[in-house]
Design an enzyme around this catalytic site. Sequence first.
Site, PDB file in Angstrom:
ATOM      1  N   ARG A 112       0.831  -1.198   0.000  1.00 33.24           N
ATOM      2  CA  ARG A 112       0.000   0.000   0.000  1.00 33.24           C
ATOM      3  C   ARG A 112       0.868   1.251   0.000  1.00 33.24           C
ATOM      4  O   ARG A 112       1.942   1.296   0.593  1.00 33.24           O
ATOM      5  CB  ARG A 112      -0.880  -0.021   1.252  1.00 33.24           C
ATOM      6  CG  ARG A 112      -1.860   1.134   1.417  1.00 33.24           C
ATOM      7  CD  ARG A 112      -2.906   1.111   0.360  1.00 33.24           C
ATOM      8  NE  ARG A 112      -4.112   1.826   0.773  1.00 33.24           N
ATOM      9  CZ  ARG A 112      -5.032   2.268  -0.073  1.00 33.24           C
ATOM     10  NH1 ARG A 112      -4.879   2.083  -1.369  1.00 33.24           N
ATOM     11  NH2 ARG A 112      -6.126   2.871   0.371  1.00 33.24           N
ATOM     12  N   THR A 416      -9.480  -0.029 -10.057  1.00 27.65           N
ATOM     13  CA  THR A 416      -8.392  -0.870  -9.561  1.00 27.65           C
ATOM     14  C   THR A 416      -8.330  -2.013 -10.553  1.00 27.65           C
ATOM     15  O   THR A 416      -9.108  -2.039 -11.508  1.00 27.65           O
ATOM     16  CB  THR A 416      -8.735  -1.353  -8.124  1.00 27.65           C
ATOM     17  OG1 THR A 416      -8.840  -0.228  -7.271  1.00 27.65           O
ATOM     18  CG2 THR A 416      -7.696  -2.283  -7.546  1.00 27.65           C
ATOM     19  N   GLU A 436      -5.868   4.098  -7.618  1.00 30.33           N
ATOM     20  CA  GLU A 436      -7.049   4.684  -6.987  1.00 30.33           C
ATOM     21  C   GLU A 436      -8.090   5.074  -8.025  1.00 30.33           C
ATOM     22  O   GLU A 436      -8.739   4.215  -8.584  1.00 30.33           O
ATOM     23  CB  GLU A 436      -6.698   5.871  -6.082  1.00 30.33           C
ATOM     24  CG  GLU A 436      -7.865   6.524  -5.379  1.00 30.33           C
ATOM     25  CD  GLU A 436      -8.657   5.610  -4.446  1.00 30.33           C
ATOM     26  OE1 GLU A 436      -9.676   6.067  -3.907  1.00 30.33           O
ATOM     27  OE2 GLU A 436      -8.281   4.452  -4.249  1.00 30.33           O
ATOM     28  N   GLU A 455      -4.010   7.968  -4.089  1.00 32.40           N
ATOM     29  CA  GLU A 455      -4.452   7.019  -3.074  1.00 32.40           C
ATOM     30  C   GLU A 455      -4.724   7.649  -1.714  1.00 32.40           C
ATOM     31  O   GLU A 455      -5.509   7.111  -0.916  1.00 32.40           O
ATOM     32  CB  GLU A 455      -3.400   5.926  -2.912  1.00 32.40           C
ATOM     33  CG  GLU A 455      -3.947   4.602  -2.499  1.00 32.40           C
ATOM     34  CD  GLU A 455      -4.823   3.989  -3.575  1.00 32.40           C
ATOM     35  OE1 GLU A 455      -6.004   3.727  -3.276  1.00 32.40           O
ATOM     36  OE2 GLU A 455      -4.342   3.766  -4.689  1.00 32.40           O
ATOM     37  N   ASP A 458      -8.053   8.129   0.143  1.00 32.17           N
ATOM     38  CA  ASP A 458      -8.717   7.093   0.943  1.00 32.17           C
ATOM     39  C   ASP A 458      -8.666   7.388   2.437  1.00 32.17           C
ATOM     40  O   ASP A 458      -9.361   6.731   3.225  1.00 32.17           O
ATOM     41  CB  ASP A 458      -8.089   5.727   0.678  1.00 32.17           C
ATOM     42  CG  ASP A 458      -8.598   5.094  -0.607  1.00 32.17           C
ATOM     43  OD1 ASP A 458      -9.502   5.670  -1.228  1.00 32.17           O
ATOM     44  OD2 ASP A 458      -8.080   4.029  -0.991  1.00 32.17           O
ATOM     45  N   SER A 479      -7.697   0.525   2.979  1.00 32.57           N
ATOM     46  CA  SER A 479      -8.109   0.038   1.667  1.00 32.57           C
ATOM     47  C   SER A 479      -9.213  -0.993   1.824  1.00 32.57           C
ATOM     48  O   SER A 479      -9.408  -1.555   2.901  1.00 32.57           O
ATOM     49  CB  SER A 479      -6.914  -0.594   0.953  1.00 32.57           C
ATOM     50  OG  SER A 479      -7.320  -1.270  -0.225  1.00 32.57           O
ATOM     51  N   SER A 480      -9.922  -1.246   0.726  1.00 24.81           N
ATOM     52  CA  SER A 480     -10.908  -2.328   0.690  1.00 24.81           C
ATOM     53  C   SER A 480     -10.450  -3.484  -0.186  1.00 24.81           C
ATOM     54  O   SER A 480     -11.214  -4.435  -0.390  1.00 24.81           O
ATOM     55  CB  SER A 480     -12.244  -1.799   0.159  1.00 24.81           C
ATOM     56  OG  SER A 480     -12.804  -0.874   1.050  1.00 24.81           O
ATOM     57  N   GLY A 500     -12.966  -2.151  -7.488  1.00 23.92           N
ATOM     58  CA  GLY A 500     -14.272  -1.585  -7.164  1.00 23.92           C
ATOM     59  C   GLY A 500     -14.356  -0.727  -5.926  1.00 23.92           C
ATOM     60  O   GLY A 500     -15.442  -0.541  -5.384  1.00 23.92           O
ATOM     61  N   GLY A 501     -13.217  -0.187  -5.413  1.00 23.27           N
ATOM     62  CA  GLY A 501     -13.301   0.623  -4.203  1.00 23.27           C
ATOM     63  C   GLY A 501     -13.876  -0.196  -3.058  1.00 23.27           C
ATOM     64  O   GLY A 501     -13.563  -1.375  -2.894  1.00 23.27           O
TER      65      GLY A 501
END
Length: 608
Positions: A112, A416, A436, A455, A458, A479-480, A500-501
């Site tokens: 990340r 993503t 992102e 990014e 977020d 993050s997801s 997909g966030g």
Amino acid sequence: MHFVGRRLSAATAALALGVAGAAVASPASAAPRETEKTATASGYGGAVSTVDPEASAAALEVLRKGGNAADAAVAAAATLGVTEPYSAGIGGGGYFVYYDAKTGRVGTVDGRETAPAAMRHDAFIDPGTGQPYRFTPELVTSGVAVGVPGTPATWQRALERWGSLGLAEALRPAIKVATRGFVVDSTFRQQTLDNKARFAAFPATSALFLPGGDAPAVGSIFQNHDLAATYRLLARQGTDGFYGGPLAAEIAATVQSPAKAAGTALPVPAGSMTTADLAAYRALDQEPTHVDYRGLDVYGMAPSSSGGTTVGEALNILAPSNLAAMPRAGALHHYLEASALAFADRGKYVGDPAGQQVPTAALTDPLFGKERACRIDPLRAAAKPVAPGDVTAYDGVCPATDATPAEEKDTENISTTNLTVADKWGNVAEYTLTIEQTGGSGMVVPGRGFLLNNELTDFSTVYDAKDPNRIEPGKRPRSSMAPTIILKDGAPFLALGSPGGSTIITTVLQTIVNRVDLGMTVSEAIAAPRASQRNTAKVTAEPDFITAYGGPLAGYGHAFTPSGDAFTSAAEIGAATAIEFGPGGRMTAAAEPVRRGGGSAMVLTAAR
């Protein structure tokens, strides 16, 4: 939609090449390229699923030459940096999950992006107004939103831990694709058009992606010679060539002093990233999250991602219920309610563990999940948002104890990419990577051929010392991303992930439920219409889901809003990839049949 645009003349293509290190050429002048997309492939010896046939072919090439799943995953990811530059690339970050057949263990790498050391708590506040920058287009198109990239370090670390090739060998397919070019499809053209105003704000970006002032035409060949040169630099120097030296200085300069076009109205707030931030970056080895779901071992990504904890908790919440015996609407009702409960806990407790304690063990404890399941009324949807559970006091017995709700605003963007690879030895790589927003920050590092991420959006926009996702220097935003590997009796059963966030979590969760509980094949589980309940009053759902299930679920009290967002024209949720493992070494690679124009599933030796 199908878009037809003007192809560039040879002279114009040559001019573009001279200015930006990119070219758009006639397909007649190029060698054959990978354009065919197949959503499902079944066979032996190795398998891959990505959103792009060039990337899938790159992974298959590595497998065919004796590389393993880690090598092939890096090759595919680097190729996606060429063909899917608005979703991924070396200017971003991601999470790598790997099953090592020799040890029988799952390991992960946290790649990340991080906030610069000089990142202020009020970095997202406009000093001119004292109010937060508008999220779009100001904050997303800025230097202040750029995190220190983690993708090159992730590739290097994955190869060190599990690979059989060096970085130079793994980059060869991507260098070839960047040099000879790929065929522009309608998705690439439309994503370029969606970002036209942002890309036009930066001379380096518009020269690369808007040659002649327009997005590349569908069917034309897009070459990125600057990126090929950057990859060759990494092949020679390793990641030292990215995190140090001239390239690091150029990245920092782009963030600190964004070069804007004279006519742009965008303010483009500057960031604070330095060469010292780049030199200090490290990809982190982490233990995966783990839950047992119906006798399957489900492994995911631990914080700084919330993917593993939230998918795992939701599965624990669902575990006491026999979804397979329910009417379809009843099973989907339970899925939506479990997702809302898990998202409430995500917002309350999950952030970068480097910044605070994250109760990962509690969130993935089956007793906590069982107690949270007490909140599901089998006949009626709860009013949203639901309260989080109390991770300090639970015993798995009803009634459940609630905690104080957290203030949360979802700022994750949908763009993503994800890839899944398996080899003949039984190794499996599941990798989600991103920059992102579609198009990231919009800023190309001049002469280097890649976009920088945005990014850091977020992080929560307004600083709150109690917020687990608050801005802190050196911290990784929550993050997801949820790359997931599932074992059955100690061997791989299913590997999957999605972009997909925040809908990544629900896409992975729903796909698992579809496959494990609802009896779908892996291809059917991916193709099925999706809905995403993230602890909101209305469920975001694809139109096909609303058509099929909106009526029956309304009887439970669920209300729906069609999917779609302010950034793109898409109304899709996710773009998953997966591989399922069957008897006798048979693998079924599955990709999207329609979403994002369809994905690309390939196997080394097709089943007959």
